[in-house]
Every structure is written in C-alpha cells, then in structure tokens.
Motif scaffolding. Structure first.
Motif, PDB file in Angstrom:
ATOM      1  N   ARG A 120     -11.943   6.456  -3.960  1.00 59.90           N
ATOM      2  CA  ARG A 120     -10.828   5.035  -3.859  1.00 59.90           C
ATOM      3  C   ARG A 120      -9.626   5.656  -4.694  1.00 59.90           C
ATOM      4  NH1 ARG A 120     -13.782  -0.556  -4.102  1.00 59.90           N
ATOM      5  NH2 ARG A 120     -11.476  -1.022  -3.457  1.00 59.90           N
ATOM      6  N   GLY A 121      -8.312   4.901  -4.244  1.00 57.06           N
ATOM      7  CA  GLY A 121      -7.299   4.839  -5.205  1.00 57.06           C
ATOM      8  C   GLY A 121      -7.236   3.810  -6.143  1.00 57.06           C
ATOM      9  N   ARG A 141       0.926  -1.150  -0.026  1.00 58.33           N
ATOM     10  CA  ARG A 141      -0.050   0.042   0.110  1.00 58.33           C
ATOM     11  C   ARG A 141       0.846   1.270  -0.014  1.00 58.33           C
ATOM     12  NH1 ARG A 141      -4.548   1.779   4.688  1.00 58.33           N
ATOM     13  NH2 ARG A 141      -5.083   3.906   3.585  1.00 58.33           N
ATOM     14  N   VAL A 142       0.423   1.967  -0.942  1.00 57.27           N
ATOM     15  CA  VAL A 142       1.241   3.381  -0.948  1.00 57.27           C
ATOM     16  C   VAL A 142       0.078   4.547  -1.105  1.00 57.27           C
ATOM     17  CG1 VAL A 142       2.992   5.223  -2.119  1.00 57.27           C
ATOM     18  CG2 VAL A 142       3.229   2.630  -2.392  1.00 57.27           C
ATOM     19  N   GLY A 143      -0.204   5.265  -0.066  1.00 60.14           N
ATOM     20  CA  GLY A 143      -1.144   6.231   0.288  1.00 60.14           C
ATOM     21  C   GLY A 143      -2.437   5.505  -0.002  1.00 60.14           C
ATOM     22  N   ASP A 144      -3.277   5.717  -0.964  1.00 59.45           N
ATOM     23  CA  ASP A 144      -4.621   5.146  -1.142  1.00 59.45           C
ATOM     24  C   ASP A 144      -4.418   3.941  -2.388  1.00 59.45           C
ATOM     25  OD1 ASP A 144      -6.051   6.214   0.754  1.00 59.45           O
ATOM     26  OD2 ASP A 144      -6.576   8.052  -0.466  1.00 59.45           O
ATOM     27  N   ASP A 145      -3.464   4.046  -2.908  1.00 55.89           N
ATOM     28  CA  ASP A 145      -3.145   2.852  -4.133  1.00 55.89           C
ATOM     29  C   ASP A 145      -2.538   1.730  -3.564  1.00 55.89           C
ATOM     30  OD1 ASP A 145      -3.779   5.065  -5.780  1.00 55.89           O
ATOM     31  OD2 ASP A 145      -1.725   5.518  -6.366  1.00 55.89           O
ATOM     32  N   ILE A 146      -2.986   0.680  -4.200  1.00 55.75           N
ATOM     33  CA  ILE A 146      -2.264  -0.700  -4.033  1.00 55.75           C
ATOM     34  C   ILE A 146      -1.502  -1.050  -5.275  1.00 55.75           C
ATOM     35  CG2 ILE A 146      -3.004  -3.074  -3.860  1.00 55.75           C
ATOM     36  CD1 ILE A 146      -3.507  -1.783  -1.424  1.00 55.75           C
ATOM     37  N   GLN A 147      -0.449  -1.463  -4.534  1.00 53.04           N
ATOM     38  CA  GLN A 147       0.799  -2.147  -5.701  1.00 53.04           C
ATOM     39  C   GLN A 147       0.793  -3.572  -5.636  1.00 53.04           C
ATOM     40  OE1 GLN A 147       4.381   0.213  -4.894  1.00 53.04           O
ATOM     41  NE2 GLN A 147       3.645   2.120  -5.862  1.00 53.04           N
ATOM     42  N   ILE A 148       1.061  -4.046  -6.884  1.00 52.22           N
ATOM     43  CA  ILE A 148       1.168  -5.681  -6.967  1.00 52.22           C
ATOM     44  C   ILE A 148       1.968  -6.142  -8.269  1.00 52.22           C
ATOM     45  CG2 ILE A 148      -1.155  -5.879  -8.322  1.00 52.22           C
ATOM     46  CD1 ILE A 148      -1.413  -8.645  -6.739  1.00 52.22           C
ATOM     47  N   THR A 149       2.963  -6.961  -8.016  1.00 53.04           N
ATOM     48  CA  THR A 149       3.490  -7.331  -9.084  1.00 53.04           C
ATOM     49  C   THR A 149       2.739  -8.846  -9.656  1.00 53.04           C
ATOM     50  OG1 THR A 149       5.683  -6.618  -8.506  1.00 53.04           O
ATOM     51  CG2 THR A 149       5.704  -8.459  -9.963  1.00 53.04           C
ATOM     52  N   VAL A 150       2.390  -8.690 -11.013  1.00 53.02           N
ATOM     53  CA  VAL A 150       1.866  -9.943 -11.814  1.00 53.02           C
ATOM     54  C   VAL A 150       2.731 -10.673 -12.544  1.00 53.02           C
ATOM     55  CG1 VAL A 150      -0.237 -10.726 -12.753  1.00 53.02           C
ATOM     56  CG2 VAL A 150      -0.611  -9.060 -11.172  1.00 53.02           C
ATOM     57  N   PRO A 151       2.969 -12.130 -12.675  1.00 51.20           N
ATOM     58  CA  PRO A 151       3.625 -12.447 -13.768  1.00 51.20           C
ATOM     59  C   PRO A 151       2.511 -13.019 -14.784  1.00 51.20           C
ATOM     60  CG  PRO A 151       3.278 -14.334 -11.895  1.00 51.20           C
ATOM     61  CD  PRO A 151       2.575 -12.804 -11.455  1.00 51.20           C
ATOM     62  N   VAL A 152       3.237 -12.726 -16.007  1.00 50.83           N
ATOM     63  CA  VAL A 152       2.341 -13.220 -17.375  1.00 50.83           C
ATOM     64  C   VAL A 152       3.471 -14.048 -18.144  1.00 50.83           C
ATOM     65  CG1 VAL A 152       0.912 -11.077 -17.203  1.00 50.83           C
ATOM     66  CG2 VAL A 152       2.854 -11.195 -18.508  1.00 50.83           C
ATOM     67  N   THR A 153       2.809 -14.891 -19.141  1.00 52.83           N
ATOM     68  CA  THR A 153       3.727 -15.645 -19.982  1.00 52.83           C
ATOM     69  C   THR A 153       4.307 -14.780 -21.112  1.00 52.83           C
ATOM     70  OG1 THR A 153       1.788 -16.479 -21.377  1.00 52.83           O
ATOM     71  CG2 THR A 153       2.519 -17.642 -19.219  1.00 52.83           C
ATOM     72  N   VAL A 154       5.038 -15.466 -21.909  1.00 53.30           N
ATOM     73  CA  VAL A 154       5.836 -14.692 -23.047  1.00 53.30           C
ATOM     74  C   VAL A 154       4.419 -14.562 -24.220  1.00 53.30           C
ATOM     75  CG1 VAL A 154       7.251 -14.894 -25.108  1.00 53.30           C
ATOM     76  CG2 VAL A 154       7.941 -15.484 -22.841  1.00 53.30           C
ATOM     77  N   PRO A 155       3.836 -15.616 -24.246  1.00 54.87           N
ATOM     78  CA  PRO A 155       2.631 -15.491 -25.364  1.00 54.87           C
ATOM     79  C   PRO A 155       1.676 -14.418 -24.736  1.00 54.87           C
ATOM     80  CG  PRO A 155       3.058 -17.939 -24.865  1.00 54.87           C
ATOM     81  CD  PRO A 155       3.867 -17.264 -23.956  1.00 54.87           C
ATOM     82  N   GLU A 156       1.283 -14.327 -23.689  1.00 55.14           N
ATOM     83  CA  GLU A 156       0.292 -13.409 -23.013  1.00 55.14           C
ATOM     84  C   GLU A 156       0.820 -11.881 -23.197  1.00 55.14           C
ATOM     85  OE1 GLU A 156      -1.947 -16.173 -19.596  1.00 55.14           O
ATOM     86  OE2 GLU A 156      -0.159 -14.835 -19.117  1.00 55.14           O
ATOM     87  N   GLU A 176      -9.636   2.953  -9.582  1.00 52.57           N
ATOM     88  CA  GLU A 176     -10.745   2.662  -8.341  1.00 52.57           C
ATOM     89  C   GLU A 176     -10.776   1.252  -7.707  1.00 52.57           C
ATOM     90  OE1 GLU A 176     -14.443   4.374  -9.176  1.00 52.57           O
ATOM     91  OE2 GLU A 176     -13.691   6.272  -9.473  1.00 52.57           O
ATOM     92  N   ARG A 177      -9.295   0.675  -7.691  1.00 46.58           N
ATOM     93  CA  ARG A 177      -9.353  -0.644  -7.375  1.00 46.58           C
ATOM     94  C   ARG A 177      -8.601  -0.666  -6.085  1.00 46.58           C
ATOM     95  NH1 ARG A 177     -12.905  -4.880  -8.500  1.00 46.58           N
ATOM     96  NH2 ARG A 177     -13.217  -4.905 -10.919  1.00 46.58           N
ATOM     97  N   GLY A 178      -8.271   0.665  -5.652  1.00 45.11           N
ATOM     98  CA  GLY A 178      -7.477   0.843  -4.541  1.00 45.11           C
ATOM     99  C   GLY A 178      -8.167   0.849  -3.132  1.00 45.11           C
ATOM    100  N   VAL A 179      -7.616   1.634  -2.093  1.00 39.95           N
ATOM    101  CA  VAL A 179      -8.208   2.014  -0.899  1.00 39.95           C
ATOM    102  C   VAL A 179      -9.204   3.017  -0.667  1.00 39.95           C
ATOM    103  CG1 VAL A 179      -7.581   2.305   1.572  1.00 39.95           C
ATOM    104  CG2 VAL A 179      -6.050   0.897   0.087  1.00 39.95           C
TER     105      VAL A 179
END
Length: 398
Positions: free
Chosen positions: A356-357, A295-310, A344-347
């Motif tokens: 929302r953040g 969480r940073v302020g009202d924002d949510i940070q996340i790391t999402v893995p994806v494949t090479v084809p995606e 608007e998927r944050g806090v």
C-alpha cells in the motif's frame, strides 16, 4: 498516321543495352558526324537519320528517361517513373501485361527532340484524352478490391471507461456501452450466400477489356476480382460479413486501479471475417475525484486543520483515511503547511496486492478569531512571554 513498332534506341545508336553513358556518348558523336545535315546538305535520308539518333541520345543519355524506357519499352514525358517501376515489377513477377500495345503508334508520345505530337492524336486532344491519366490507370495497380478468401482477424477497439473514486480504490464490477461489429448471423461471416456461380460481367474469364483512345488493355474483372466466379452478397450484412451492434460490456476493476490504466478484454473487439478471430477491446480507465481525498499514484493526500494550541503543544487528532478514522500525532511546534506521513494508509497497489501507499497529511494551523476581552488579554500575555520575531531570518537574507 502510319503504325510503327516501339523504337529500339540501342539499335539506333549501335550499342548494347548494357552500354555505359560514356559508350552512348561516343556512339552518338560518331554517328552525328556522319549524318549531320551540314555534312549531308539536301539529303532527306541523312536528315531523318540524324533526327533518329538525336532522339535516341536524348533518352539514353538521361538516366531517368533511360530507366523509364528500359522498364516500359518506350519513353514519354507523360509517364510517371513510379508507374513505370510498378509495371516493371509486374513483368518481372511473371504476370501478364494488362496492356495490348499492338497496332498503336507511339510516335506522338516520344520524348526525344524532333518529335511533334499529332494535333489529332497527341496528348490533350479531344479524341484521345490524357495519355498520362490512361497510363496511370493501367500501371498504378488500381482495381476493385477483392475480399481475402482466407480468415481475416477483426480489428481492436479502444474506449474510455470512467469509474468512481471508491471503485478504483476498492475494486469492483463496472459496465460500459460500446458499439462493435459482430459476425453476421445469416452468413456466419462469409459475406455471401449460396454457391459460387459464373461471373456475368466477364463470363467466367476473370478479365474485362477497356479502351483508352486507341489503346486497349485488360484488367481483372471488378465483379469477381479476377476469379471468374462470384456469389450473391448476403442480404443481412450487404456483403460485409459483419453487422453493427450496441452492447453492454461488464468488466472487473482491480483494487488500486490507477487513472489512465489500460484493461484488455480479449475477443471483445470487432468480429473477424471468414472464420477469423475477433479483435480485442482496450479500456482506458478514468477515475473519479473525491471532495476530501486527493489520490496521487498509490498515495492519498489530505489537508487537516489544527488549532494553535494543538500545533504549539502537540496533540493526537482524528483524521479521515480511506479505511475510516485514524489518529495522527501532531508534534509540538508543528507549523502550518508542514506534511506528516501516515504509512500504509494509502491505496493498495494493483500490480502488487498487499503493498500500500501512504497518506500524506498537510497541516493547516487555524488562527482563532478572538471575541472577548479575556481571550485577547491571554493572547497579549502570550506575546510578551514569546517575543521572538519570526521575520528576522527573512531580512538577514537581503
């Protein structure tokens, strides 16, 4: 030793108390020519007179010494100017001087030339002690503190309160154990029990006499604070009016509360005395962490893995949010490290409910480990079809 009154230096030089430094200098020169020992050889009276005017000139011609002399009525190097200032303010306020100088010989403490301190009564002698220490004790205003008789408000308290990640985001109730002072149940904050009685230390006069060498001075009675009346200290709180207590405090966390935010709980601080209002309790919120979300302020940070084809062809992938699963569109040609925003998927903002953040998704392209020959052949064919060198731009900048 003969007893002498305080010396009037102005009268010695024949000037007014409002005399300017130049007037004092002229008066001294005029009298010095008249009483100088060279002009009056073997004349003891002229010699003594010359010493007197020299002493007066030494004090009155020095701005700092003159100020002390005007404030106290005599001068000594042992007197702290700040203490003399305090004494002058006391006199100006109409308060009775705590010192009785009557019958005291100041000749051993004058700061002018020609004055010799007595070996029996001067500063540092065994029978007298330090004049500076005595004078400091008199005029520094030092005395036993007296509890205010009117209401005295309680002091504020400050604690850190750690809440978990989800409570800070969604809100809820939290508890914290604190130590505070509460009003004494026996005396109800009055610190005393029973009615007032005559103080036994001063016999109701409000003052006691102390001696310092040959000086005597009156100070407010430490037993009653100068009132002449006293009461018995409460046995429960030992005269403090409050007792220490450990208690659980429950408080509400608003949705979206941030790390470091202050929460004020009115009246939950230390108890006041003599009917005074209690202080407040201030809580500094410390929010917990999460293994997936940052969480940073009202924002949510996340790391999402994806494949090479995606990442190459584009796709819709499921990603976690604080509200559950949600789909994220991966544009074709997305690079590793690229950030995508889910609005608007944050806090929820604690000060602006309903606002929302965002959730900031960092894409991490996962390169597959090829285990079979068929996969390797396909990858070699892909390399032939897409043979651009991604490092060309890097060398162009050299």
């Amino acid at each position: 030793m003969p007893t002498t009154a305080n010396k009037d230096y102005y009268a010695t030089l024949g000037v007014k108390k409002t005399a300017t430094p130049e007037e004092i200098r002229k008066a001294f020169r005029k009298m010095a020519r008249k009483y100088h020992p060279d002009v009056n050889p073997n004349d003891k009276k002229s010699e003594e007179k010359f010493k007197e005017i020299s002493e007066a000139n030494d004090v009155l011609s020095d701005e700092k010494k003159r100020k002390v002399y005007d404030q106290v009525g005599f001068y000594s190097d042992q007197i702290d100017p700040a203490q003399a200032e305090a004494y002058a303010r006391q006199q100006a306020g109409g308060r009775r001087a705590p010192v009785d100088f009557e019958g005291f010989d100041f000749s051993g403490f004058q700061g002018g030339p020609g004055q010799q301190s007595s070996s029996q009564t001067g500063p540092g002698s065994a029978g007298w002690g330090s004049f500076k220490d005595i004078f400091s004790g008199i005029f520094s205003g030092a005395q036993q503190p007296q509890r205010p008789r009117g209401p005295e408000p309680g002091t504020d308290l400050e604690y850190q309160a750690t809440v978990d990640f989800w409570t800070a985001i969604r809100g809820g109730q939290a508890r914290l154990q604190i130590d505070r002072l509460e009003t004494c149940p026996s005396c109800h904050g009055q610190a005393q029990t029973g009615g007032p009685i005559q103080c036994p230390e001063c016999n109701g006069t409000g003052q006691v006499t102390q001696m310092g060498g040959r000086m005597k001075f009156n100070i407010p009675c430490p037993g009653c604070g100068g009132t002449g009346r006293t009461s018995n200290a409460c046995p429960t709180c030992h005269g403090e009016g409050a007792v220490a207590r450990t208690e659980q405090v429950e408080f509400r966390i608003k949705p979206g509360t941030r790390d470091g935010q202050r929460i004020r709980l009115q009246g939950k601080g230390n108890a006041g005395l003599n009917g005074g209002a209690p202080g407040d309790l201030f809580l500094i919120v410390r929010t917990g962490t999460h293994p997936v979300f940052n969480r940073v302020g009202d924002d949510i940070q996340i790391t999402v893995p994806v494949t090479v084809p995606e990442a190459s062809l584009g796709a819709k992938v499921d990603v976690p949010t604080i509200d559950g699963r949600a789909q994220l569109k991966i544009p074709p040609g997305t690079q590793s490290g690229q950030k995508l925003r889910m609005r608007e998927r944050g806090v929820e903002n604690a000060q602006n409910p309903g606002k929302r953040g965002d959730e900031i998704v960092t894409v991490e392209v996962v390169v597959p480990t090829l285990q079979d020959e068929r996969s390797k052949e396909i990858m070699r064919e892909l390399a032939k079809l897409n043979n651009q060198d991604p490092r060309v731009a890097l060398f162009d900048k050299l």
